[in-house]
Structure formats: C-alpha cells, structure tokens
Design an enzyme around this catalytic site. Structure first.
Site, short mmCIF file in Angstrom:
data_model
loop_
_atom_site.label_atom_id
_atom_site.label_comp_id
_atom_site.label_asym_id
_atom_site.label_seq_id
_atom_site.Cartn_x
_atom_site.Cartn_y
_atom_site.Cartn_z
N ASN A 24 1.91 1.29 0.50
CA ASN A 24 0.57 1.69 0.08
C ASN A 24 -0.42 0.57 0.38
O ASN A 24 -1.04 0.02 -0.51
CB ASN A 24 0.59 2.02 -1.42
CG ASN A 24 -0.68 2.71 -1.86
OD1 ASN A 24 -1.39 3.30 -1.07
ND2 ASN A 24 -0.96 2.62 -3.15
N TYR A 91 -10.89 2.48 9.57
CA TYR A 91 -10.04 3.10 8.56
C TYR A 91 -9.38 4.36 9.12
O TYR A 91 -8.17 4.55 9.00
CB TYR A 91 -10.87 3.44 7.31
CG TYR A 91 -10.06 4.04 6.20
CD1 TYR A 91 -9.42 3.24 5.27
CD2 TYR A 91 -9.94 5.42 6.07
CE1 TYR A 91 -8.67 3.79 4.24
CE2 TYR A 91 -9.18 5.98 5.05
CZ TYR A 91 -8.55 5.16 4.14
OH TYR A 91 -7.80 5.70 3.12
N LYS A 95 -5.34 5.03 9.78
CA LYS A 95 -4.60 6.10 9.11
C LYS A 95 -4.02 7.10 10.11
O LYS A 95 -2.93 7.64 9.88
CB LYS A 95 -5.47 6.79 8.06
CG LYS A 95 -5.88 5.86 6.91
CD LYS A 95 -4.68 5.22 6.23
CE LYS A 95 -5.07 4.35 5.06
NZ LYS A 95 -3.92 3.82 4.31
N THR A 126 -10.24 6.39 -7.64
CA THR A 126 -9.61 5.08 -7.74
C THR A 126 -10.66 3.98 -7.59
O THR A 126 -11.82 4.25 -7.25
CB THR A 126 -8.57 4.88 -6.63
OG1 THR A 126 -9.24 4.93 -5.36
CG2 THR A 126 -7.47 5.94 -6.68
#
Length: 188
Positions: A24, A91, A95, A126
């Site tokens: 993660n 990003y 991914k 989050t």
C-alpha cells in the site's frame, strides 16, 4: 531494499512465514498538467507509488517461493489505474503500472502457488484526500462524491473487506485481477 527486506524478515520471525502481503505505497503527488509537472515531482511519485510496490513485491516473492504453501500478494492500485484524471499524470501513470505489474507477476508466480491481485479503490475518505484538498473543499468533495453511483466517498473499511476476501480461500481462483471497489466511478 534494506527496509523492505527487514519488513519481510520481521514478519517471518514473528509469524513463521509470510502468507499474505499488502503493498500500500502511495502519495498523491504534485498536481499539474503533464507537460508542466516538475521532473523531480514526477520521479518521486513514480518511485513511491510504482517502484515501492515493486520493491515490496520482489522481497515478498523471494520469501514466498522459498516456503511451503506460497502466499497471496495484494497491490493497492486505484480506480485511476483504469482511467485518466486531470492534473495527476504521475499518479495515474504509476497506478496503471501497478496493474501491469500485478497481471505479470500473477502469471510468473502462479506455479509457485502465489496469487497476486490488486485492489482499485475509488475515492476513499482518508488523510490522502484531506491533504489533496478534496475533503476540505466542500464543493470539490461533492463533485468527486457525485462521480460515484452512491454519491459518496468510500470508507477504508470497505477496501479492507475486499483485501480480506482476496486473501481468503474464497478467492482461490482469483489471480491477476484488478478488483475495483469504486461504486461505479465515472471519470471526467
């Protein structure tokens, strides 16, 4: 690699083997159009979000291939591993790379009884969204929430449940899968 190897060694010392691993690694990274992104920001995001997952997977596979019973590896990707997202090219690229790594490693280590899958969360409430300004800007939060069929952000527990399922025997025929947990997210 010392930290990653140490992580695996600690797990084996504590539990006797490494049966499950969840990679993660992730930061949001700098926000800018792809052509305007600073190279150092690009490299930092790719290094943490993609290379960090690969470094962990490499150490985990080394352990799992040397023990009886194989194991399960879960790589945390993102719904943005399937689609584009404005001003987040590093990003999104990282991914997408995590999904390619997952599918390839699943084939490479299946004969060693190692399953490798990914979880692709939608936008989850989050600290990462807080830091990115998504949850602190109510208008932006509502816009992002509205891109999910249930008009809300996901909760960390919903992602944890998907990870637990992928680690279970109930998912024994699931390998190389990018499990999307995103309430039908629609990109821009």
């Amino acid at each position: 690699m010392d930290d990653v190897d140490g992580m695996v060694t600690t797990a084996v010392d504590e539990f006797g083997s490494l049966d499950y691993a969840v990679n993660n690694a992730g930061i949001g990274g700098a926000q800018a159009p792809a052509g305007d992104l600073d190279e150092a920001e690009w490299e930092l995001t790719i290094d943490i979000n993609l290379n960090g997952v690969w470094r962990s997977l490499r150490a985990e596979v080394d352990q799992m291939t040397s023990q009886d019973g194989g194991g399960v590896i879960i790589n945390m990707a993102s719904v943005l591993g399937h689609v584009g997202f404005q001003n987040a090219s590093a990003y999104v690229t990282a991914k997408h790379g995590v999904l390619g790594l997952t599918k390839t490693a699943a084939w490479e280590y299946a004969d060693d009884d190692i399953r490798v899958n990914a979880v692709c969360p939608g936008f989850i409430a989050t600290n990462m969204l807080d830091e990115g300004g998504i949850t602190s800007d109510e208008e932006l939060r509502q816009e992002i929430a509205g891109r999910h069929s249930q008009n809300r952000l996901g909760e960390p527990e919903e992602i944890a449940s998907a990870v637990v399922w992928l680690c279970s025997d109930a998912a024994s025929f699931t390998n190389g899968e990018p499990l999307t947990v995103d309430s039908g997210y629609r990109g821009i």
